[in-house]
Design a protein around this motif. Structure first.
Motif, PDB file in Angstrom:
ATOM      1  N   THR A 196       0.811  -1.211   0.000  1.00 58.04           N
ATOM      2  CA  THR A 196       0.000   0.000   0.000  1.00 58.04           C
ATOM      3  C   THR A 196       0.847   1.265   0.000  1.00 58.04           C
ATOM      4  O   THR A 196       0.461   2.263  -0.602  1.00 58.04           O
ATOM      5  N   THR A 197       1.995   1.249   0.657  1.00 55.56           N
ATOM      6  CA  THR A 197       2.730   2.496   0.889  1.00 55.56           C
ATOM      7  C   THR A 197       4.031   2.645   0.119  1.00 55.56           C
ATOM      8  O   THR A 197       4.542   3.752   0.009  1.00 55.56           O
ATOM      9  N   ILE A 198       4.589   1.575  -0.413  1.00 58.43           N
ATOM     10  CA  ILE A 198       5.895   1.659  -1.060  1.00 58.43           C
ATOM     11  C   ILE A 198       5.744   1.404  -2.553  1.00 58.43           C
ATOM     12  O   ILE A 198       5.152   0.406  -2.964  1.00 58.43           O
TER      13      ILE A 198
ATOM     14  N   ASP B  69       8.346  -7.627  -2.298  1.00 58.10           N
ATOM     15  CA  ASP B  69       7.921  -8.653  -1.347  1.00 58.10           C
ATOM     16  C   ASP B  69       8.804  -8.588  -0.106  1.00 58.10           C
ATOM     17  O   ASP B  69       9.966  -8.204  -0.175  1.00 58.10           O
ATOM     18  N   VAL B  70       8.250  -8.987   1.021  1.00 56.34           N
ATOM     19  CA  VAL B  70       9.035  -9.101   2.238  1.00 56.34           C
ATOM     20  C   VAL B  70      10.010 -10.257   2.012  1.00 56.34           C
ATOM     21  O   VAL B  70       9.595 -11.382   1.730  1.00 56.34           O
ATOM     22  N   ASN B  71      11.323  -9.959   2.076  1.00 64.58           N
ATOM     23  CA  ASN B  71      12.302 -11.012   1.833  1.00 64.58           C
ATOM     24  C   ASN B  71      12.559 -11.820   3.107  1.00 64.58           C
ATOM     25  O   ASN B  71      12.028 -11.511   4.170  1.00 64.58           O
ATOM     26  N   ARG B  72      13.385 -12.846   2.990  1.00 61.59           N
ATOM     27  CA  ARG B  72      13.632 -13.757   4.107  1.00 61.59           C
ATOM     28  C   ARG B  72      14.256 -13.034   5.304  1.00 61.59           C
ATOM     29  O   ARG B  72      13.883 -13.276   6.449  1.00 61.59           O
ATOM     30  N   MET B  73      15.203 -12.130   5.048  1.00 65.04           N
ATOM     31  CA  MET B  73      15.843 -11.417   6.154  1.00 65.04           C
ATOM     32  C   MET B  73      14.832 -10.504   6.850  1.00 65.04           C
ATOM     33  O   MET B  73      14.810 -10.406   8.075  1.00 65.04           O
ATOM     34  N   GLN B  74      13.997  -9.839   6.074  1.00 60.61           N
ATOM     35  CA  GLN B  74      12.975  -8.969   6.666  1.00 60.61           C
ATOM     36  C   GLN B  74      11.969  -9.783   7.474  1.00 60.61           C
ATOM     37  O   GLN B  74      11.535  -9.353   8.543  1.00 60.61           O
ATOM     38  N   ALA B  75      11.612 -10.956   6.984  1.00 62.09           N
ATOM     39  CA  ALA B  75      10.713 -11.830   7.747  1.00 62.09           C
ATOM     40  C   ALA B  75      11.374 -12.254   9.058  1.00 62.09           C
ATOM     41  O   ALA B  75      10.705 -12.323  10.101  1.00 62.09           O
TER      42      ALA B  75
ATOM     43  N   ALA C 266      15.430  -2.242   5.561  1.00 57.06           N
ATOM     44  CA  ALA C 266      14.163  -1.649   6.018  1.00 57.06           C
ATOM     45  C   ALA C 266      13.915  -1.859   7.506  1.00 57.06           C
ATOM     46  O   ALA C 266      12.780  -2.055   7.938  1.00 57.06           O
ATOM     47  N   LYS C 267      14.962  -1.780   8.301  1.00 53.51           N
ATOM     48  CA  LYS C 267      14.828  -1.996   9.744  1.00 53.51           C
ATOM     49  C   LYS C 267      13.843  -1.006  10.365  1.00 53.51           C
ATOM     50  O   LYS C 267      12.967  -1.389  11.137  1.00 53.51           O
ATOM     51  N   THR C 268      13.976   0.260  10.019  1.00 54.28           N
ATOM     52  CA  THR C 268      13.100   1.288  10.585  1.00 54.28           C
ATOM     53  C   THR C 268      11.671   1.121  10.096  1.00 54.28           C
ATOM     54  O   THR C 268      10.725   1.206  10.882  1.00 54.28           O
ATOM     55  N   THR C 269      11.506   0.863   8.820  1.00 57.01           N
ATOM     56  CA  THR C 269      10.171   0.662   8.261  1.00 57.01           C
ATOM     57  C   THR C 269       9.493  -0.541   8.901  1.00 57.01           C
ATOM     58  O   THR C 269       8.323  -0.480   9.291  1.00 57.01           O
TER      59      THR C 269
ATOM     60  N   ARG D  69      14.867  13.136  13.383  1.00 55.27           N
ATOM     61  CA  ARG D  69      14.873  11.710  13.030  1.00 55.27           C
ATOM     62  C   ARG D  69      13.764  10.961  13.780  1.00 55.27           C
ATOM     63  O   ARG D  69      13.095  10.102  13.224  1.00 55.27           O
ATOM     64  N   ALA D  70      13.558  11.281  15.039  1.00 55.85           N
ATOM     65  CA  ALA D  70      12.485  10.643  15.809  1.00 55.85           C
ATOM     66  C   ALA D  70      11.131  10.953  15.186  1.00 55.85           C
ATOM     67  O   ALA D  70      10.257  10.081  15.112  1.00 55.85           O
ATOM     68  N   LYS D  71      10.943  12.177  14.715  1.00 57.42           N
ATOM     69  CA  LYS D  71       9.678  12.557  14.069  1.00 57.42           C
ATOM     70  C   LYS D  71       9.476  11.800  12.762  1.00 57.42           C
ATOM     71  O   LYS D  71       8.344  11.459  12.410  1.00 57.42           O
ATOM     72  N   GLU D  72      10.562  11.532  12.035  1.00 57.74           N
ATOM     73  CA  GLU D  72      10.445  10.761  10.793  1.00 57.74           C
ATOM     74  C   GLU D  72       9.920   9.362  11.073  1.00 57.74           C
ATOM     75  O   GLU D  72       9.069   8.847  10.350  1.00 57.74           O
ATOM     76  N   ILE D  73      10.414   8.742  12.132  1.00 54.79           N
ATOM     77  CA  ILE D  73       9.979   7.390  12.482  1.00 54.79           C
ATOM     78  C   ILE D  73       8.520   7.403  12.947  1.00 54.79           C
ATOM     79  O   ILE D  73       7.709   6.584  12.516  1.00 54.79           O
ATOM     80  N   ALA D  74       8.183   8.346  13.820  1.00 56.64           N
ATOM     81  CA  ALA D  74       6.787   8.461  14.267  1.00 56.64           C
ATOM     82  C   ALA D  74       5.889   8.785  13.076  1.00 56.64           C
ATOM     83  O   ALA D  74       4.750   8.305  12.998  1.00 56.64           O
ATOM     84  N   GLY D  75       6.405   9.571  12.153  1.00 59.11           N
ATOM     85  CA  GLY D  75       5.644   9.900  10.935  1.00 59.11           C
ATOM     86  C   GLY D  75       5.320   8.668  10.117  1.00 59.11           C
ATOM     87  O   GLY D  75       4.248   8.568   9.511  1.00 59.11           O
ATOM     88  N   TRP D  76       6.232   7.689  10.093  1.00 59.55           N
ATOM     89  CA  TRP D  76       5.973   6.442   9.386  1.00 59.55           C
ATOM     90  C   TRP D  76       4.801   5.704  10.015  1.00 59.55           C
ATOM     91  O   TRP D  76       3.943   5.158   9.330  1.00 59.55           O
ATOM     92  N   ILE D  77       4.770   5.687  11.331  1.00 54.98           N
ATOM     93  CA  ILE D  77       3.670   5.015  12.028  1.00 54.98           C
ATOM     94  C   ILE D  77       2.346   5.688  11.661  1.00 54.98           C
ATOM     95  O   ILE D  77       1.356   5.021  11.333  1.00 54.98           O
ATOM     96  N   ILE D  78       2.327   7.004  11.693  1.00 60.30           N
ATOM     97  CA  ILE D  78       1.110   7.754  11.364  1.00 60.30           C
ATOM     98  C   ILE D  78       0.738   7.551   9.900  1.00 60.30           C
ATOM     99  O   ILE D  78      -0.440   7.419   9.556  1.00 60.30           O
ATOM    100  N   LYS D  79       1.743   7.509   9.016  1.00 63.47           N
ATOM    101  CA  LYS D  79       1.476   7.296   7.588  1.00 63.47           C
ATOM    102  C   LYS D  79       0.774   5.956   7.367  1.00 63.47           C
ATOM    103  O   LYS D  79      -0.125   5.847   6.534  1.00 63.47           O
TER     104      LYS D  79
END
Length: 187
Positions: free
Chosen positions: A29-31, A36-42, A64-67, A94-104
């Protein structure tokens, strides 16, 4: 609202598979490009959900650790809407960017609309302080999601989940004293 959240929890159960499926829906939806979520991300998602109480994710750039952590935070709010999540980073921007991802994520997914804040009832909807709908959050005065610089401190902040992302910088870890101070702040 109660029926909707029960249906949402049924669609995305509080399991590793449920979290991975939720992550794939968010990414689709957002990217752009819908990877696809790869094995390392899973594996990262599995560790976020089932790891030790104090856990740290270390992986190379671009995994995509932060995402994924933002996706995990939203997933936790689906299953525990009363949770208070505090995001720390090396600076407020930087903290606002991460919180912004949650809100997005809450804004991008229509099926989460019933959990969005009700501004007319006093729910907060800014990046610094964001609430899930009051019906789920209850009467707690703390925001559902808040963000702080590690250097500014967060006296009085309450948290059920703390996300510390890139709190170390060249400026705050240059000296032995700076590293000691940083270690003290993170304990």
């Amino acid at each position: 609202r109660e029926k909707m959240i029960l249906e949402l929890r049924e669609m995305f159960p509080n399991t590793v598979e449920g979290l991975c499926f939720f992550a794939q829906v968010v990414i689709n939806t957002t990217i752009i490009g819908n990877p696809d979520v790869n094995r390392m991300q899973a594996d990262i998602l599995k560790f976020l959900l089932t790891g030790h109480k104090y856990r740290m994710v270390m992986a190379q750039r671009g995994q995509a650790k932060t995402t994924l952590t933002a996706i995990y935070a939203v997933f936790m709010l689906i299953h525990h809407p009363h949770y208070r999540i505090v995001v720390f980073s090396q600076n407020a921007k930087r903290a606002k960017e991460i919180a912004g991802w949650i809100i997005k994520i809450f804004s991008a997914l229509d099926f989460l609309s019933f959990m969005r804040p009700d501004k007319y009832a006093g729910d907060r909807s800014s990046i610094e302080s964001f609430d899930v709908h009051w019906y789920f959050r209850g009467d707690d005065k703390s925001p559902s999601v808040s963000c702080y610089s590690i250097e500014a401190g967060a006296q009085g902040a309450r948290a059920d989940l703390i996300i510390a992302d890139d709190i170390e910088s060249l400026q705050n870890s240059r000296t032995v004293g700076g590293r000691d101070w940083l270690m003290e702040q993170t304990l």
